[in-house]
Design a protein around this motif. Structure first.
Motif, PDB file in Angstrom:
ATOM      1  N   SER A 165       0.852  -1.186   0.000  1.00 28.48           N
ATOM      2  CA  SER A 165       0.000   0.000   0.000  1.00 28.48           C
ATOM      3  C   SER A 165       0.892   1.241   0.000  1.00 28.48           C
ATOM      4  O   SER A 165       2.122   1.136   0.048  1.00 28.48           O
ATOM      5  CB  SER A 165      -0.919   0.003   1.224  1.00 28.48           C
ATOM      6  N   GLU A 166       0.278   2.405  -0.040  1.00 31.18           N
ATOM      7  CA  GLU A 166       1.035   3.649  -0.137  1.00 31.18           C
ATOM      8  C   GLU A 166       0.655   4.600   0.990  1.00 31.18           C
ATOM      9  O   GLU A 166      -0.524   4.746   1.326  1.00 31.18           O
ATOM     10  CB  GLU A 166       0.733   4.327  -1.476  1.00 31.18           C
ATOM     11  N   SER A 167       1.648   5.232   1.596  1.00 29.40           N
ATOM     12  CA  SER A 167       1.416   6.333   2.530  1.00 29.40           C
ATOM     13  C   SER A 167       2.457   7.405   2.244  1.00 29.40           C
ATOM     14  O   SER A 167       3.587   7.109   1.872  1.00 29.40           O
ATOM     15  CB  SER A 167       1.490   5.865   3.986  1.00 29.40           C
ATOM     16  N   SER A 263      -2.185   7.694   4.679  1.00 24.11           N
ATOM     17  CA  SER A 263      -2.513   6.689   3.664  1.00 24.11           C
ATOM     18  C   SER A 263      -3.213   7.350   2.482  1.00 24.11           C
ATOM     19  O   SER A 263      -4.011   8.273   2.662  1.00 24.11           O
ATOM     20  CB  SER A 263      -3.412   5.602   4.263  1.00 24.11           C
TER      21      SER A 263
END
Length: 293
Positions: A165-167, A263
């Protein structure tokens, strides 16, 4: 099925045509190819006899390409480059199986490569070749077995395996914000750095922190690495993913400009074409990533 031999000229004749087109004269082509002028002329004569179209004509004491020759040379240039790359990949891999992977440069450098060192130790018979691609492409037209993709699971005609995932967090040089982090609203008065592939990223970040941001302007970059370097040099604040920001914070080149990571929508995927069964090296990598990610 391979085309009939009559449609497959020799590589040496194609090299001669390409060199004459690129260098302008048969003499220059002969020097580059370590041939005599007459040898280049013979290669060109044999090629046009095989093709059945006039590719060169004599002008004064030299040879020039016809419009058909120029067009053909442009077409075969990509073929010759592809053949050279294919030969290099085979030579580099030796007896090992090879896998060609298109990567997003920052994710490939900071997230994927550190993990692949373990894969290489466990699979010494497999070598992974990296190439950079910043946007989705047609697998039938590019020499890649798989690619790294960021966003939604929407690569046309591809299977997707989510990797991470991306933050994100705003980051800047300590000279820009000597004491930080600061309130999100304070960043609106500072120069902001933008990434081409993430339009609206800053606007979304400010909206998520209760700030109204209008039309934000600033320097534009096509890669995170360049943007992080610009931020370290004091050009502005960069909105960076965790895997880059944490490394920069440890080095002291950048500091957090906000209190925490946020996020964002989207994830990183490895994608591969649906129209064919994964090769043995790709299948091994996919199975390994399902566990190691």
């Amino acid at each position: 099925m391979i085309a009939p031999r009559r449609f497959l000229p020799s590589v040496s004749s194609l090299l001669a045509l390409e060199a004459v087109d690129r260098l302008g004269t048969a003499t220059a082509a002969a020097d580059e190819l370590a041939l005599t002028h007459s040898a280049v002329s013979r290669q060109l004569k044999a090629l046009q006899e095989q093709i059945g179209v006039t590719l060169v004509k004599r002008e004064g004491n030299g040879l020039i390409l016809t419009s058909a020759g120029i067009e053909y040379a442009a077409s075969i240039r990509d073929y010759l480059q592809y053949l050279a790359r294919a030969s290099l990949r085979i030579r580099a891999a030796g007896e090992r199986s090879s896998l060609n992977l298109a990567v997003l440069p920052a994710f490939g450098t900071h997230w994927l490569l550190p993990r692949l060192s373990q894969f290489s130790e466990e699979n010494p018979d497999t070598i992974i070749n990296f190439g950079t691609r910043l946007a989705p492409f047609d697998f039938t037209r590019e020499p890649f077995d798989a690619a790294i993709h960021f966003g939604a699971a929407d690569w046309p005609g591809a299977n997707h395996l989510e990797l991470a995932s991306e933050s994100m967090i705003p980051a800047c040089s300590p000279t820009l914000i000597p004491v930080g982090p600061v309130e999100p609203s304070e960043l609106l008065s500072l120069p902001l750095l933008h990434l081409e592939s993430r339009p609206g990223a800053w606007e979304d970040w400010f909206a998520g922190h209760g700030c109204s941001a209008g039309h934000l302007r600033g320097m534009l970059f096509d890669q995170f690495a360049q943007m992080a370097e610009a931020a370290a040099l004091g050009f502005g604040v960069a909105l960076l993913p965790r895997f880059i920001a944490e490394a920069e914070f440890r080095s002291g080149r950048l500091r957090p400009a906000a209190a925490e990571f946020t996020s964002v929508d989207g994830a990183y995927y490895i994608v591969w074409p649906q129209i064919c069964t994964p090769s043995r090296p790709l299948d091994k990598l996919l199975r390994w990533l399902q566990v190691a990610r």
